[in-house]
Design a protein around this motif. Structure first.
Motif, PDB file in Angstrom:
ATOM      1  N   TRP A  17       0.841  -1.189   0.000  1.00 34.91           N
ATOM      2  CA  TRP A  17       0.000   0.000   0.000  1.00 34.91           C
ATOM      3  C   TRP A  17       0.880   1.243   0.000  1.00 34.91           C
ATOM      4  CZ3 TRP A  17      -5.128   0.661  -0.677  1.00 34.91           C
ATOM      5  CH2 TRP A  17      -5.954  -0.460  -0.549  1.00 34.91           C
ATOM      6  N   ARG A  42      -3.084   0.402  -3.608  1.00 33.81           N
ATOM      7  CA  ARG A  42      -2.379  -0.864  -3.462  1.00 33.81           C
ATOM      8  C   ARG A  42      -1.689  -1.162  -4.789  1.00 33.81           C
ATOM      9  NH1 ARG A  42      -4.337  -6.593  -3.429  1.00 33.81           N
ATOM     10  NH2 ARG A  42      -3.065  -7.765  -1.931  1.00 33.81           N
ATOM     11  N   GLN A  78      -7.975 -10.730 -15.040  1.00 32.46           N
ATOM     12  CA  GLN A  78      -8.473  -9.353 -15.004  1.00 32.46           C
ATOM     13  C   GLN A  78      -7.441  -8.388 -15.567  1.00 32.46           C
ATOM     14  OE1 GLN A  78     -10.431  -8.080 -11.311  1.00 32.46           O
ATOM     15  NE2 GLN A  78     -10.157 -10.164 -10.540  1.00 32.46           N
ATOM     16  N   VAL A  86      -3.487  -2.485  -8.169  1.00 32.73           N
ATOM     17  CA  VAL A  86      -4.271  -3.673  -7.801  1.00 32.73           C
ATOM     18  C   VAL A  86      -5.178  -3.369  -6.606  1.00 32.73           C
ATOM     19  CG1 VAL A  86      -2.607  -5.302  -8.747  1.00 32.73           C
ATOM     20  CG2 VAL A  86      -2.377  -4.550  -6.357  1.00 32.73           C
ATOM     21  N   THR A  87      -5.531  -2.106  -6.439  1.00 28.07           N
ATOM     22  CA  THR A  87      -6.340  -1.695  -5.295  1.00 28.07           C
ATOM     23  C   THR A  87      -7.657  -2.449  -5.219  1.00 28.07           C
ATOM     24  OG1 THR A  87      -5.388   0.529  -5.469  1.00 28.07           O
ATOM     25  CG2 THR A  87      -7.391   0.291  -4.135  1.00 28.07           C
ATOM     26  N   ASP A  88      -8.280  -2.667  -6.361  1.00 30.01           N
ATOM     27  CA  ASP A  88      -9.626  -3.218  -6.376  1.00 30.01           C
ATOM     28  C   ASP A  88      -9.680  -4.708  -6.711  1.00 30.01           C
ATOM     29  OD1 ASP A  88     -10.681  -0.663  -5.832  1.00 30.01           O
ATOM     30  OD2 ASP A  88     -10.511  -0.130  -7.949  1.00 30.01           O
ATOM     31  N   MET A  89      -8.600  -5.422  -6.465  1.00 31.92           N
ATOM     32  CA  MET A  89      -8.628  -6.860  -6.744  1.00 31.92           C
ATOM     33  C   MET A  89      -7.830  -7.622  -5.700  1.00 31.92           C
ATOM     34  SD  MET A  89      -5.897  -7.509  -9.869  1.00 31.92           S
ATOM     35  CE  MET A  89      -6.294  -9.246  -9.759  1.00 31.92           C
ATOM     36  N   LYS A  90      -8.105  -8.918  -5.618  1.00 31.34           N
ATOM     37  CA  LYS A  90      -7.370  -9.776  -4.703  1.00 31.34           C
ATOM     38  C   LYS A  90      -6.167 -10.378  -5.429  1.00 31.34           C
ATOM     39  CE  LYS A  90     -11.313 -11.185  -1.838  1.00 31.34           C
ATOM     40  NZ  LYS A  90     -12.110 -12.340  -1.347  1.00 31.34           N
ATOM     41  N   CYS A  91      -5.009 -10.179  -4.880  1.00 29.69           N
ATOM     42  CA  CYS A  91      -3.792 -10.777  -5.427  1.00 29.69           C
ATOM     43  C   CYS A  91      -2.714 -10.698  -4.363  1.00 29.69           C
ATOM     44  CB  CYS A  91      -3.344 -10.078  -6.707  1.00 29.69           C
ATOM     45  SG  CYS A  91      -2.876  -8.350  -6.482  1.00 29.69           S
ATOM     46  N   SER A  92      -1.642 -11.434  -4.574  1.00 27.90           N
ATOM     47  CA  SER A  92      -0.544 -11.437  -3.621  1.00 27.90           C
ATOM     48  C   SER A  92       0.757 -11.707  -4.353  1.00 27.90           C
ATOM     49  CB  SER A  92      -0.774 -12.479  -2.524  1.00 27.90           C
ATOM     50  OG  SER A  92      -0.914 -13.770  -3.088  1.00 27.90           O
ATOM     51  N   ASP A 122       1.764 -14.229  -7.534  1.00 28.29           N
ATOM     52  CA  ASP A 122       0.712 -14.472  -8.521  1.00 28.29           C
ATOM     53  C   ASP A 122       1.244 -14.192  -9.924  1.00 28.29           C
ATOM     54  OD1 ASP A 122      -0.976 -15.130  -6.504  1.00 28.29           O
ATOM     55  OD2 ASP A 122      -2.276 -13.374  -6.683  1.00 28.29           O
TER      56      ASP A 122
END
Length: 355
Positions: A248, A268, A310, A327-333, A336
């Motif tokens: 972030w 993010r 996406q 990548v603020t609006d998605m799930k990732c780590s 990936d």
């Protein structure tokens, strides 16, 4: 692991399109520049499996690599005229078809063949305006001297490169007129021209009049040539890399290089371990002028990658070795997989894989 993926099925689709465009013309697959970054040997073998048995290369080394890889029966045309004795000897040993683009090159090749008591095969190169090499189209006497005075060279073809920045083909038509006039002069003198070819990828796709006895597509196999809407080609080549980190950053923080971007909200960001030094975001310059510059600038603002299917937008400019994405609006780590478009011609530091 950073990987350049070459999609075999897409290449096969492009081969089908090229064959349809070529019609009855013979196809010489131009594999210069390590097959435009796709891998010389891998590409040649794939194209051979698709029925293409003639290849054009830019060096004796490339011809040798193809022969060592088992392409021993296929015709290999050297697309560069040379007077270098050592290089000519290698080409003759490899049973490659040489190029003669000057009187000196012709004499050098003939002298080598004579010293070996043999006859070598060659094509004549003609310059219709690009300036990189070949006999000038307006100097038929020099070309005819090659046909008359090289008893140990079998001239089995003649070629030029039709080029144009204009889709309507006006300038290309002029070049073809000059080339055809030279061909008529050769035939009027009583000589056979053999296989005549003038069209590379662009001319093959745009100008029916440039499709002669043979064509020499190269970048079209990767769908990376100048395109027209609905041409049927598929773009080949994409990159894979794992997200290096996800973090972030606060509102007001600056990111990027050269031109810094100020974040308008807490963001993010994902860090991709590729940049322009790897060829990401690097494109071939095809058009000039203000309009083209604005178009390139606008495309640069819209560069995206894919994570978990996406689209994710690149933040700011692509860095030298790393690139930031929002990548603020998605799930990732971290770790990936990220997919991104990359021209194989410019890809560096990526393991190449055919799939």
């Amino acid at each position: 692991m950073k990987t350049l993926v070459i999609e075999k099925q897409a290449i096969k689709q492009n081969v089908a399109v090229i064959k349809e465009r070529a019609g009855s013309a013979v196809i010489y697959a131009a594999l210069t520049g390590d097959a435009y970054g796709a891998g010389l040997v891998e590409m040649a073998k794939l194209l051979r499996d698709e029925g293409i048995g003639r290849f054009a290369v830019g060096s004796a080394k490339a011809a040798e690599e193809l022969r060592k890889a088992g392409l021993v029966e296929e015709e290999i045309l050297m697309l560069r005229s040379t007077t270098d004795r050592e290089e000519l000897e290698r080409l003759v040993d490899l049973n490659a078809v040489c190029t003669i683009g000057s009187v000196d090159a012709g004499l050098a090749l003939n002298g080598l063949a004579e010293s070996r008591s043999t006859v070598v095969e060659a094509h004549v190169q003609v310059d219709t305006g690009m300036g990189y090499g070949g006999f000038l189209a307006g100097e038929p006497d020099k070309v005819l001297s090659v046909y008359r005075n090289l008893p140990n060279v079998a001239l089995s073809g003649i070629y030029t490169q039709i080029h144009s920045a204009k889709p309507d083909g006006r300038d290309a038509t002029v070049q073809m007129g000059e080339f055809n006039a030279l061909l008529e002069a050769i035939r009027a003198a009583g000589f056979e021209t053999g296989t005549v070819h003038a069209a590379g990828s662009f001319a093959l796709l745009h100008y029916d009049f440039a499709r002669m006895d043979a064509v020499r597509p190269g970048s079209a196999f990767l769908g990376r040539c100048r395109r027209t809407k609905g041409d049927g080609l598929q773009r080949v080549g994409y990159g894979e890399a794992g997200l290096e980190d996800v973090r972030w950053l606060p509102q007001g923080h600056t990111v990027g290089n050269e031109v810094l971007i100020t974040l308008k909200r807490p963001t993010r960001v994902g860090i991709i371990p590729v940049g322009y030094q790897n060829g990401f975001g690097v494109a071939r310059t095809r058009d000039s002028g203000l309009t083209a510059a604005i178009r390139r600038w606008w495309r640069g603002r819209k560069i995206t990658v894919r994570i978990a299917g996406q689209k994710v937008k690149v933040i700011g400019r692509i860095g030298a070795m790393e690139t930031l994405v929002d990548v603020t609006d998605m799930k990732c780590s971290a770790g990936d997989t990220v997919l991104f478009d990359i021209d194989p011609l410019y890809a560096k530091g990526l393991a190449r894989e055919y799939r």
